[in-house]
Motif scaffolding. Structure first.
Motif, PDB file in Angstrom:
ATOM      1  N   ASP A 128     -10.132   6.364   1.720  1.00 32.97           N
ATOM      2  CA  ASP A 128      -8.855   6.335   2.426  1.00 32.97           C
ATOM      3  C   ASP A 128      -8.962   7.148   3.714  1.00 32.97           C
TER       4      ASP A 128
ATOM      5  N   LEU B 255     -10.487   1.204   2.656  1.00 32.49           N
ATOM      6  CA  LEU B 255      -9.579   1.427   1.535  1.00 32.49           C
ATOM      7  C   LEU B 255      -9.975   0.563   0.338  1.00 32.49           C
TER       8      LEU B 255
ATOM      9  N   LEU C 122       0.803  -1.223   0.000  1.00 31.08           N
ATOM     10  CA  LEU C 122       0.000   0.000   0.000  1.00 31.08           C
ATOM     11  C   LEU C 122       0.833   1.269   0.000  1.00 31.08           C
TER      12      LEU C 122
ATOM     13  N   ARG D  96       0.633   5.136   3.739  1.00 30.47           N
ATOM     14  CA  ARG D  96      -0.473   4.420   4.373  1.00 30.47           C
ATOM     15  C   ARG D  96      -0.001   3.623   5.584  1.00 30.47           C
TER      16      ARG D  96
ATOM     17  N   GLN E   4      -9.714  -3.193  -6.276  1.00 29.58           N
ATOM     18  CA  GLN E   4     -10.665  -2.141  -5.926  1.00 29.58           C
ATOM     19  C   GLN E   4     -11.670  -1.876  -7.054  1.00 29.58           C
TER      20      GLN E   4
ATOM     21  N   SER F  14      -0.217   6.015  -4.697  1.00 30.92           N
ATOM     22  CA  SER F  14      -0.660   4.766  -5.281  1.00 30.92           C
ATOM     23  C   SER F  14      -0.377   4.736  -6.772  1.00 30.92           C
TER      24      SER F  14
END
Length: 305
Positions: free
Chosen positions: A220, A215, A103, A107, A303, A266
């Protein structure tokens, strides 16, 4: 000694090295408290050491907390017992490394800080509303990074439940079972001598679980932490020297801040071909063969709705 300080300085200055920095910060605070305790005990001034310690420990009593609001942050960087910090830092390294790889650094740091805050709030809330703790709420104080480490541990187990660690005498064990064991242990001890600490563990663990679940839905919880971190970097970033360029007609001055790289940013959403390639690599060589970027791409792909 000079070589040791140079090595520490080198580690601190490395980019994308927040996990090591967290461990070093906890270790430095532990050593400082140890030296203070030894010094003031030998001087028969133990009360001075207790006064210093109380500046770091988070109190359960609300009036004292109002006088020392910073303690909800400082308590999870301070330890007194060597085995307390040893096990906390080992777990932080083992599980924090997974969060960092999959991640990103930002994070991992956000999970640690939010876990520590959640642990403090759980501890304070339960001590002030439960009749069981009413007799000790005025004298109870807490320190240690356990709640923050529990958040990282449970976060990693939620993200990668079937990832295995090879444990001495036990062999390969999935990390979801390791996390579950420590949650049950803290739950069983939540009315014992270290009730406050174990309640904080549970608060941190719950935060770690929801951090990853949120997440995975695209929300987030670490955004406020990233914003504070970015503001802190801008505040202390050194301005580059002003460069003056002369031309026949004009004088041009260029000055400003270089835009910092975002180590925890990311990766972009991968396309299906990239995902298939990563899955093929996993089937052939296992998860450990993936690069950090490939792991983050795989998480981003999960995701997709």
């Amino acid at each position: 000694m000079t070589g040791l300080f140079n090595n520490l300085k080198s580690e601190i200055n490395k980019p994308d090295n927040a996990l090591v920095k967290l461990i070093l910060l906890n270790s430095v605070v532990f050593l400082a408290l140890l030296l203070l305790r030894i010094t003031f005990t030998l001087l028969n001034q133990a009360s001075v050491y207790q006064w210093v310690l109380d500046l770091l420990r988070v109190p359960a009593a609300l009036p004292e907390l109002a006088r020392k609001p910073w303690t909800i942050l400082t308590y999870f960087f301070a330890h007194e017992d060597i085995f307390h910090i040893l096990f906390n830092m080992l777990f932080l390294y083992w599980f924090g490394r997974l969060i960092d790889e999959y991640l990103g650094t930002r994070r991992m740091v956000a999970l640690y800080i939010l876990g520590g805050l959640a642990g403090a709030l759980t501890y304070i809330l339960v001590y002030n509303i439960s009749p069981y703790f009413q007799g000790v709420v005025g004298t109870s104080r807490m320190l240690g990074a356990s709640a923050a480490v529990y958040a990282v541990t449970v976060g990693a187990a939620t993200l990668l439940p079937n990832y295995t660690f090879s444990l001495l005498l036990l062999g390969p064990v999935k990390i979801k079972y390791i996390a579950l064991f420590y949650i049950i242990l803290s739950l069983a001890q939540s009315i014992g001598p270290n009730a406050g600490g174990n309640l904080a563990h549970l608060g941190g663990a719950l935060l770690g679980y929801f951090f990853i679940k949120m997440l995975q839905t695209g929300n987030d919880l670490g955004k406020p932490i990233y914003a504070i971190g970015n503001a802190w970097e801008r505040l202390f970033r050194k301005k580059p020297d002003i460069r003056v360029t002369y031309s026949a007609r004009t004088v041009q001055r260029n000055a400003g801040y270089a835009k910092p790289a975002n180590p925890g940013k990311s990766v972009e959403m991968p396309d299906q071909d990239e995902v298939d390639s990563i899955l093929d690599k996993i089937s052939q060589s296992g998860y450990e063969s993936l690069s950090k970027e490939e792991k983050q791409k795989l998480f981003r792909a999960s995701q997709r709705k």
